[in-house]
Motif scaffolding. Sequence first.
Motif, PDB file in Angstrom:
ATOM      1  N   VAL A 122       0.843  -1.204   0.000  1.00 35.31           N
ATOM      2  CA  VAL A 122       0.000   0.000   0.000  1.00 35.31           C
ATOM      3  C   VAL A 122       0.868   1.240   0.000  1.00 35.31           C
ATOM      4  CG1 VAL A 122      -1.775   1.299   1.225  1.00 35.31           C
ATOM      5  CG2 VAL A 122      -1.796  -1.195   1.304  1.00 35.31           C
ATOM      6  N   VAL A 123       0.631   2.098  -0.988  1.00 35.81           N
ATOM      7  CA  VAL A 123       1.193   3.446  -0.975  1.00 35.81           C
ATOM      8  C   VAL A 123       0.019   4.320  -0.544  1.00 35.81           C
ATOM      9  CG1 VAL A 123       2.249   5.280  -2.305  1.00 35.81           C
ATOM     10  CG2 VAL A 123       2.782   2.882  -2.851  1.00 35.81           C
ATOM     11  N   PRO A 124       0.039   4.818   0.669  1.00 32.60           N
ATOM     12  CA  PRO A 124      -1.132   5.521   1.202  1.00 32.60           C
ATOM     13  C   PRO A 124      -1.501   6.761   0.393  1.00 32.60           C
ATOM     14  CG  PRO A 124       0.520   5.153   2.918  1.00 32.60           C
ATOM     15  CD  PRO A 124       1.139   4.772   1.619  1.00 32.60           C
ATOM     16  N   THR A 125      -2.778   7.022   0.378  1.00 28.55           N
ATOM     17  CA  THR A 125      -3.277   8.242  -0.236  1.00 28.55           C
ATOM     18  C   THR A 125      -2.787   9.419   0.595  1.00 28.55           C
ATOM     19  OG1 THR A 125      -5.223   7.120  -1.088  1.00 28.55           O
ATOM     20  CG2 THR A 125      -5.385   9.506  -0.808  1.00 28.55           C
ATOM     21  N   PRO A 126      -2.176  10.415  -0.065  1.00 31.14           N
ATOM     22  CA  PRO A 126      -1.690  11.575   0.702  1.00 31.14           C
ATOM     23  C   PRO A 126      -2.855  12.272   1.398  1.00 31.14           C
ATOM     24  CG  PRO A 126      -0.918  11.661  -1.577  1.00 31.14           C
ATOM     25  CD  PRO A 126      -1.905  10.530  -1.487  1.00 31.14           C
ATOM     26  N   THR A 127      -2.614  12.700   2.606  1.00 32.34           N
ATOM     27  CA  THR A 127      -3.664  13.430   3.327  1.00 32.34           C
ATOM     28  C   THR A 127      -3.386  14.926   3.235  1.00 32.34           C
ATOM     29  OG1 THR A 127      -2.417  13.252   5.377  1.00 32.34           O
ATOM     30  CG2 THR A 127      -4.075  11.572   4.966  1.00 32.34           C
ATOM     31  N   ARG A 128      -4.434  15.662   3.168  1.00 36.04           N
ATOM     32  CA  ARG A 128      -4.285  17.120   3.127  1.00 36.04           C
ATOM     33  C   ARG A 128      -4.161  17.638   4.554  1.00 36.04           C
ATOM     34  NH1 ARG A 128      -7.498  19.467  -1.807  1.00 36.04           N
ATOM     35  NH2 ARG A 128      -7.523  17.589  -3.081  1.00 36.04           N
ATOM     36  N   ARG A 129      -3.251  18.541   4.722  1.00 40.53           N
ATOM     37  CA  ARG A 129      -3.064  19.140   6.045  1.00 40.53           C
ATOM     38  C   ARG A 129      -3.969  20.362   6.144  1.00 40.53           C
ATOM     39  NH1 ARG A 129       2.995  18.285   7.927  1.00 40.53           N
ATOM     40  NH2 ARG A 129       3.202  16.201   7.091  1.00 40.53           N
TER      41      ARG A 129
END
Length: 132
Positions: A122-129
């Motif tokens: 799994v390459v995690p989905t980037p989260t928005r800060r």
Amino acid sequence: MGSTLRQIALECGVAVSTVSRALNGHPHVNEETRRRIRETAERLGYRPSAAARALRGSGTRTVGVVLPDMMNAFYARTISMVQDQLEERGHSVVMAVTNNEGRRERTGLERLIASGVDGIIVVPTPTRRPPT
């Protein structure tokens, strides 16, 4: 569509268990019988079933990969290298692309787990800060 072990057994006049042992390299199968079974399997287009292999406990030889974005050159190169390495070792790759959506990441993971893959990368989905 490929054949089944039962079709090969009928054509060769042997038990299904003999066909299975011959195709899996079991040492207690006569060489002439093994040769005849392999030739028949090839002629009939036999392909081992990943689902059947998984049921008997030897895995599906499939790895799931969850990526956030296939348009990103880094991810595309990475999955290409991962796939090359896995295929060299006899594994297939199944991908789920999330398009950077957390919901799709969860769904992709759930589907891969349900399909019985042997492992998941799994390459995690980037989260928005949040803005500061």
